[in-house]
Design a protein around this motif. Sequence first.
Motif, mmCIF file in Angstrom:
data_model
loop_
_atom_site.group_PDB
_atom_site.id
_atom_site.type_symbol
_atom_site.label_atom_id
_atom_site.label_comp_id
_atom_site.label_asym_id
_atom_site.label_seq_id
_atom_site.Cartn_x
_atom_site.Cartn_y
_atom_site.Cartn_z
ATOM 1 N N GLU A 93 -16.977 -21.843 3.658
ATOM 2 C CA GLU A 93 -18.404 -22.171 3.640
ATOM 3 C C GLU A 93 -18.781 -23.071 2.466
ATOM 4 O OE1 GLU A 93 -21.064 -18.947 4.195
ATOM 5 O OE2 GLU A 93 -19.973 -18.104 5.912
ATOM 6 N N LEU A 94 -18.081 -22.897 1.320
ATOM 7 C CA LEU A 94 -18.370 -23.747 0.160
ATOM 8 C C LEU A 94 -17.510 -25.010 0.146
ATOM 9 C CD1 LEU A 94 -18.757 -21.127 -2.727
ATOM 10 C CD2 LEU A 94 -20.565 -22.347 -1.510
ATOM 11 N N LYS A 95 -16.589 -25.098 1.136
ATOM 12 C CA LYS A 95 -15.690 -26.249 1.250
ATOM 13 C C LYS A 95 -14.898 -26.473 -0.041
ATOM 14 C CE LYS A 95 -18.685 -28.507 4.642
ATOM 15 N NZ LYS A 95 -19.502 -29.693 4.971
ATOM 16 N N LEU A 96 -14.262 -25.410 -0.480
ATOM 17 C CA LEU A 96 -13.502 -25.459 -1.727
ATOM 18 C C LEU A 96 -12.060 -25.882 -1.468
ATOM 19 C CD1 LEU A 96 -14.673 -22.067 -3.313
ATOM 20 C CD2 LEU A 96 -15.603 -24.343 -3.733
ATOM 21 N N ASP A 97 -11.506 -26.593 -2.414
ATOM 22 C CA ASP A 97 -10.090 -26.955 -2.361
ATOM 23 C C ASP A 97 -9.319 -25.900 -3.157
ATOM 24 O OD1 ASP A 97 -7.670 -28.174 -2.068
ATOM 25 O OD2 ASP A 97 -8.040 -29.740 -3.567
ATOM 26 N N SER A 98 -9.191 -24.717 -2.562
ATOM 27 C CA SER A 98 -8.572 -23.595 -3.260
ATOM 28 C C SER A 98 -7.953 -22.642 -2.255
ATOM 29 C CB SER A 98 -9.624 -22.867 -4.111
ATOM 30 O OG SER A 98 -9.053 -21.813 -4.850
ATOM 31 N N THR A 99 -7.313 -21.601 -2.785
ATOM 32 C CA THR A 99 -6.736 -20.552 -1.932
ATOM 33 C C THR A 99 -7.379 -19.222 -2.287
ATOM 34 O OG1 THR A 99 -4.946 -20.079 -3.498
ATOM 35 C CG2 THR A 99 -4.533 -21.794 -1.832
ATOM 36 N N SER A 100 -7.222 -18.259 -1.393
ATOM 37 C CA SER A 100 -7.812 -16.942 -1.666
ATOM 38 C C SER A 100 -7.182 -16.310 -2.908
ATOM 39 C CB SER A 100 -7.628 -16.021 -0.451
ATOM 40 O OG SER A 100 -6.258 -15.878 -0.133
ATOM 41 N N GLU A 101 -5.873 -16.586 -3.144
ATOM 42 C CA GLU A 101 -5.207 -16.038 -4.330
ATOM 43 C C GLU A 101 -5.788 -16.638 -5.607
ATOM 44 O OE1 GLU A 101 -3.641 -17.298 -1.742
ATOM 45 O OE2 GLU A 101 -2.570 -15.573 -0.866
ATOM 46 N N ALA A 102 -5.991 -17.948 -5.604
ATOM 47 C CA ALA A 102 -6.553 -18.618 -6.789
ATOM 48 C C ALA A 102 -8.002 -18.197 -7.015
ATOM 49 C CB ALA A 102 -6.463 -20.129 -6.629
ATOM 50 N N LEU A 103 -8.773 -18.100 -5.942
ATOM 51 C CA LEU A 103 -10.175 -17.703 -6.057
ATOM 52 C C LEU A 103 -10.300 -16.266 -6.541
ATOM 53 C CD1 LEU A 103 -13.107 -18.499 -5.695
ATOM 54 C CD2 LEU A 103 -12.948 -17.834 -3.294
ATOM 55 N N SER A 104 -9.358 -15.429 -6.154
ATOM 56 C CA SER A 104 -9.370 -14.034 -6.579
ATOM 57 C C SER A 104 -9.276 -13.902 -8.097
ATOM 58 C CB SER A 104 -8.217 -13.277 -5.921
ATOM 59 O OG SER A 104 -8.162 -11.952 -6.364
ATOM 60 N N GLN A 105 -8.569 -14.872 -8.739
ATOM 61 C CA GLN A 105 -8.443 -14.853 -10.195
ATOM 62 C C GLN A 105 -9.753 -15.217 -10.883
ATOM 63 O OE1 GLN A 105 -5.582 -13.804 -11.671
ATOM 64 N NE2 GLN A 105 -4.896 -13.425 -9.578
ATOM 65 N N GLN A 106 -10.649 -15.880 -10.168
ATOM 66 C CA GLN A 106 -11.925 -16.290 -10.743
ATOM 67 C C GLN A 106 -13.014 -15.240 -10.563
ATOM 68 O OE1 GLN A 106 -11.439 -20.587 -8.794
ATOM 69 N NE2 GLN A 106 -13.207 -20.522 -10.145
ATOM 70 N N ILE A 107 -12.750 -14.234 -9.750
ATOM 71 C CA ILE A 107 -13.777 -13.246 -9.424
ATOM 72 C C ILE A 107 -13.380 -11.870 -9.937
ATOM 73 C CG2 ILE A 107 -14.945 -12.049 -7.529
ATOM 74 C CD1 ILE A 107 -14.812 -14.655 -5.974
ATOM 75 N N THR A 108 -14.337 -11.206 -10.564
ATOM 76 C CA THR A 108 -14.140 -9.838 -11.059
ATOM 77 C C THR A 108 -15.187 -8.941 -10.419
ATOM 78 O OG1 THR A 108 -13.354 -10.675 -13.182
ATOM 79 C CG2 THR A 108 -14.015 -8.372 -13.105
ATOM 80 N N VAL A 109 -14.739 -7.792 -9.939
ATOM 81 C CA VAL A 109 -15.653 -6.831 -9.300
ATOM 82 C C VAL A 109 -15.600 -5.537 -10.106
ATOM 83 C CG1 VAL A 109 -16.244 -5.609 -7.179
ATOM 84 C CG2 VAL A 109 -15.141 -7.853 -7.065
ATOM 85 N N SER A 110 -16.767 -5.012 -10.462
ATOM 86 C CA SER A 110 -16.798 -3.792 -11.268
ATOM 87 C C SER A 110 -18.061 -2.997 -10.983
ATOM 88 C CB SER A 110 -16.736 -4.139 -12.761
ATOM 89 O OG SER A 110 -17.898 -4.849 -13.156
ATOM 90 N N ASN A 111 -17.998 -1.735 -11.358
ATOM 91 C CA ASN A 111 -19.184 -0.875 -11.293
ATOM 92 C C ASN A 111 -19.021 0.249 -12.308
ATOM 93 O OD1 ASN A 111 -17.154 0.317 -9.278
ATOM 94 N ND2 ASN A 111 -18.665 1.979 -9.496
ATOM 95 N N GLN A 112 -20.137 0.757 -12.780
ATOM 96 C CA GLN A 112 -20.084 1.863 -13.730
ATOM 97 C C GLN A 112 -19.842 3.170 -12.975
ATOM 98 O OE1 GLN A 112 -23.691 1.744 -16.031
ATOM 99 N NE2 GLN A 112 -23.016 -0.017 -17.233
ATOM 100 N N VAL A 113 -19.384 4.167 -13.731
ATOM 101 C CA VAL A 113 -19.077 5.467 -13.128
ATOM 102 C C VAL A 113 -20.341 6.072 -12.512
ATOM 103 C CG1 VAL A 113 -18.203 7.790 -13.584
ATOM 104 C CG2 VAL A 113 -17.230 5.838 -14.796
ATOM 105 N N ASN A 114 -20.181 6.551 -11.278
ATOM 106 C CA ASN A 114 -21.279 7.207 -10.538
ATOM 107 C C ASN A 114 -22.488 6.284 -10.326
ATOM 108 O OD1 ASN A 114 -19.859 9.637 -10.326
ATOM 109 N ND2 ASN A 114 -20.654 10.367 -12.301
ATOM 110 N N SER A 115 -22.219 4.979 -10.297
ATOM 111 C CA SER A 115 -23.283 4.020 -10.024
ATOM 112 C C SER A 115 -23.002 3.338 -8.692
ATOM 113 C CB SER A 115 -23.363 2.973 -11.141
ATOM 114 O OG SER A 115 -24.248 1.939 -10.785
#
Length: 244
Positions: A93-115
């Motif tokens: 959708e963003l028409k990126l010249d990348s791979t899912s593996e490379a993009l995964s390194q740019q994204i961090t997912v987190s949440n606090q405990v019990n949130s």
Amino acid sequence: MKEKNSIQDIVKVIKKRIFLILSIVVIVSGIVAGINYYLLPDIFQAQTQILVNQKSTSPEGDPWSRNESDLQLIDTYNVIIKSPAILNKVIEELKLDSTSEALSQQITVSNQVNSKVVNIIARDSNEKQAVDLANKTADVFKEEIPKLMNVDNINILSSAKFNENAKPIKPNKILNVAIAGVVSLLLGIGLVFLIEVFDTTIKTEKDIEEISSIPIIGVISPFESEERNRSKKKLQEQRRNVIV
């Protein structure tokens, strides 16, 4: 008294080779500054928050059970967000010249405990691209999760916004140069003492005393050679003749 002498000796060694120490500090700090300011790209960060909140269709449903169910699903959602099923669609959708593996390194997912709030953080050398990555990842995840898990409990809590005056999160150029300065200073001092330890040449009367353990009784002053004395006398005679 011995401790005082030791400190004085250390200060003397440092003073004697202060130019070498400062040269090491300037060279190392300059190299690190050049790398940080001219070679390393600025990295910007953008964050989107999503809320995991089960919609109840039955008034008799147990709120506590629904809450526990949502919390248990969050770990699964964190994995799914960084999966190719989501990231490949983001790339498309963003028409990126990348791979899912490379993009995964740019994204961090987190949440606090019990949130039930999940943070999606995207990093990129272009701030607008980081904002687009964070928002698009959240949007695609919200669209795809009902198909993947047959649930519909995702809401966008806050979207990432573009800020023209945003500062990069890394590299921390000033801190890196300061650390390089301190480390190179310590290395320079260490090198100076290493040179001093391995330098066995005799330079002063004190060096002779330390090596031989024999006190110095007297010192012979430097004397001129006979030939120099003759030349000196001849020069003096010539001056007298000129004056006469």
